[in-house]
Design a protein around this motif. Structure first.
Motif, PDB file in Angstrom:
ATOM      1  N   ARG A 159      79.709  28.218  69.473  1.00 48.21           N
ATOM      2  CA  ARG A 159      79.193  29.320  69.573  1.00 48.21           C
ATOM      3  C   ARG A 159      77.574  29.646  70.011  1.00 48.21           C
ATOM      4  N   ARG A 160      77.015  28.908  69.639  1.00 45.68           N
ATOM      5  CA  ARG A 160      75.500  28.708  69.991  1.00 45.68           C
ATOM      6  C   ARG A 160      75.509  27.876  71.375  1.00 45.68           C
ATOM      7  N   ASP A 161      76.174  26.798  71.544  1.00 43.50           N
ATOM      8  CA  ASP A 161      76.087  26.097  72.792  1.00 43.50           C
ATOM      9  C   ASP A 161      77.673  25.817  73.240  1.00 43.50           C
ATOM     10  N   PRO A 162      78.317  26.244  74.064  1.00 48.15           N
ATOM     11  CA  PRO A 162      79.730  26.042  74.425  1.00 48.15           C
ATOM     12  C   PRO A 162      79.756  24.712  74.863  1.00 48.15           C
ATOM     13  N   TYR A 163      78.809  24.061  75.571  1.00 52.18           N
ATOM     14  CA  TYR A 163      78.735  22.942  76.404  1.00 52.18           C
ATOM     15  C   TYR A 163      78.368  21.778  75.358  1.00 52.18           C
ATOM     16  N   LEU A 164      78.476  21.968  74.258  1.00 55.37           N
ATOM     17  CA  LEU A 164      77.853  20.750  73.069  1.00 55.37           C
ATOM     18  C   LEU A 164      79.265  19.924  72.902  1.00 55.37           C
ATOM     19  N   GLN A 165      78.891  18.673  72.868  1.00 51.01           N
ATOM     20  CA  GLN A 165      80.105  17.640  72.725  1.00 51.01           C
ATOM     21  C   GLN A 165      79.964  17.436  71.092  1.00 51.01           C
ATOM     22  N   ILE A 166      80.886  17.434  70.281  1.00 50.38           N
ATOM     23  CA  ILE A 166      80.728  17.333  68.557  1.00 50.38           C
ATOM     24  C   ILE A 166      81.929  15.985  68.591  1.00 50.38           C
ATOM     25  N   ILE A 167      81.146  15.125  67.762  1.00 50.61           N
ATOM     26  CA  ILE A 167      81.919  14.025  67.406  1.00 50.61           C
ATOM     27  C   ILE A 167      82.050  13.783  66.065  1.00 50.61           C
ATOM     28  N   LEU A 168      83.202  13.871  65.508  1.00 56.06           N
ATOM     29  CA  LEU A 168      83.498  14.081  64.019  1.00 56.06           C
ATOM     30  C   LEU A 168      84.016  12.680  63.509  1.00 56.06           C
ATOM     31  N   TYR A 169      83.281  12.239  62.474  1.00 58.68           N
ATOM     32  CA  TYR A 169      84.024  11.188  61.812  1.00 58.68           C
ATOM     33  C   TYR A 169      84.581  11.778  60.553  1.00 58.68           C
ATOM     34  N   PRO A 170      85.872  11.492  60.308  1.00 59.30           N
ATOM     35  CA  PRO A 170      86.627  12.385  59.166  1.00 59.30           C
ATOM     36  C   PRO A 170      86.340  11.521  58.114  1.00 59.30           C
ATOM     37  N   ALA A 171      85.574  11.725  57.059  1.00 54.12           N
ATOM     38  CA  ALA A 171      85.286  10.938  55.863  1.00 54.12           C
ATOM     39  C   ALA A 171      85.533  11.436  54.641  1.00 54.12           C
ATOM     40  N   LEU A 172      85.840  10.594  53.694  1.00 48.92           N
ATOM     41  CA  LEU A 172      86.119  11.221  52.219  1.00 48.92           C
ATOM     42  C   LEU A 172      84.769  11.580  51.790  1.00 48.92           C
ATOM     43  N   VAL A 173      84.906  12.781  51.367  1.00 45.64           N
ATOM     44  CA  VAL A 173      83.477  13.348  50.567  1.00 45.64           C
ATOM     45  C   VAL A 173      83.818  13.554  49.159  1.00 45.64           C
TER      46      VAL A 173
END
Length: 403
Positions: A159-173
């Motif tokens: 919402r703040r930056d629609p051009y942002l690239q987000i890389i998610l590392y699916p971790a156990l938390v």
């Protein structure tokens, strides 16, 4: 006579008894919280009660770091501190230095021990904190792939930056292997050269958040080359990761706001700067026009055309005088040059040769001016008007031409 004491003396005597009691100086008391009040000064006043009694307690603002959650009435807690007498009122109370929820006391002690150890090693020092970039293009997130935390980060960031690239590392938390999973995520995103990494999860008990209190996670955060924002739990939850990270956010949503610049706000700022620039240019142009009109009026009043004509005429006169002076000077120089040519003509070797004289030299070109320079059989060169004559010396005699 009976000994009579003042109230102050009695209170001081009782206080001294409490102070000398080793057990009371470092004691842990468990009970249920009641009458909990957070004072504006930062102090916390509350009572501990059980089935048979009540104990007054206070935690001063300087010891608030020993409280990792928002305490409220009804909480069953373990309070560590010292029992002492408040001399003015003649009542004793528990001066709390650390408070943990009952059942989490052992974990909390481990938390405090590790926190103290890492703090003494300098891992919390401000000079090691990396600044968070103002504008980023790639955001790394280490958290569970499901749950509210990742959705909050994703929604707020885009919402703040629609051009942002987000890389998610699916971790156990949470649970077994969670700390290792978080460490792997930090290492992988650090190698992926993202601009900022958010490490976090939603709220929970100290047991739920314990993976973020592991030393291996703290070291991975400290050694990471990429700036890290810690966003573990709610605003009142604190973990070791929060202290080691470059920046602590109270919630995952707040972490997204801290990491990602608001694109709309940037556009508004640019638009505002554009308006200011246009207005400034307009004011500058209007000022320039006003100055130009003033210069035009001055120019009309001080018209230099007549002065230019006079200067042109004077320049023409000076040019004529200069040309005439140069012509006369050239004539004079030519006349003097003729005189010098006639004067030096008689000194010219060629002129002498043309009059019948010659120049005699040996084979090396040395001029012969004396009979002493030649001997019988020497070869000489005689330079005349149209060439060189080679001759051999047969004899020589000396003459005195001055007689």
């Amino acid at each position: 006579m009976k000994n009579i004491f003042s109230v102050c003396q009695i209170n001081r005597y009782v206080k001294n008894m409490f102070t000398q009691d080793f057990i009371l100086q470092k004691i842990y008391v468990k009970g249920e919280v009641s009458n909990c009040k957070y004072h504006t000064s930062g102090h916390i006043y509350f009572s501990l009660k059980d089935e048979t009694g009540v104990l007054s307690c206070v935690m001063f603002a300087g010891h608030r770091r020993g409280l990792a959650f928002r305490m409220k009435d009804g909480d069953r807690v373990v309070v560590g501190g010292a029992v002492d007498v408040y001399e003015r009122d003649g009542r004793y109370q528990l001066y709390a230095k650390e408070i943990s929820l009952e059942g989490a006391g052992a974990l909390y002690e481990r938390f405090l021990a590790l926190k103290t150890e890492l703090e003494e090693m300098g891992m919390f020092a401000q000079e090691y904190k990396q600044p968070i970039p103002a504008f980023i293009h790639r955001l790394g997130v280490v958290t569970a792939p499901t749950g509210a935390a990742v959705q909050d980060i994703r929604n707020i960031s885009l919402r703040r930056d629609p051009y942002l690239q987000i890389i998610l590392y699916p971790a156990l938390v949470q649970g077994e292997g969670a700390a290792d999973s978080i460490v792997r995520g930090i290492h992988m995103l650090d190698q992926a050269e993202v601009d900022v990494i958010i490490v976090g999860r939603g709220g929970g008990s100290i047991e739920d958040l314990w993976a973020f209190n592991e030393e291996k996670v703290a070291r991975a955060i400290f050694e990471c080359r990429t700036p890290i924002i810690s966003a573990v739990g709610h605003e009142t939850d604190f973990t070791i990761a929060d202290f080691v990270a470059d920046l602590r956010a109270p919630t995952p949503s707040a972490a997204a706001e801290l990491a990602v610049a608001d694109f709309r706000q940037i556009l508004q700022n640019i638009a505002g700067l554009r308006d200011r620039m246009q207005k400034a240019m307009q004011r500058r142009a209007e000022l320039g026009r006003a100055q130009l009109m003033q210069y035009q009026m001055r120019f009309q009043y001080l018209n230099p055309e007549a002065k230019l004509r006079d200067n042109r005429q004077r320049l023409a006169d000076l040019d004529e005088l200069l040309r005439r002076a140069m012509k006369n000077r050239i004539a004079e120089e030519r006349h003097m040059l003729g005189i010098y040519l006639e004067r030096y003509r008689g000194l010219s070797p060629l002129y002498k040769l043309n009059q019948g004289y010659s120049f005699v030299s040996d084979r090396e070109g040395n001029g012969i001016i004396s009979t002493k320079q030649v001997h019988s059989g020497d070869l000489l060169e005689i330079s005349v008007t149209d060439g060189v004559i080679e001759a051999e010396v047969r004899s020589s005699r000396k003459e005195d031409w001055n007689k």
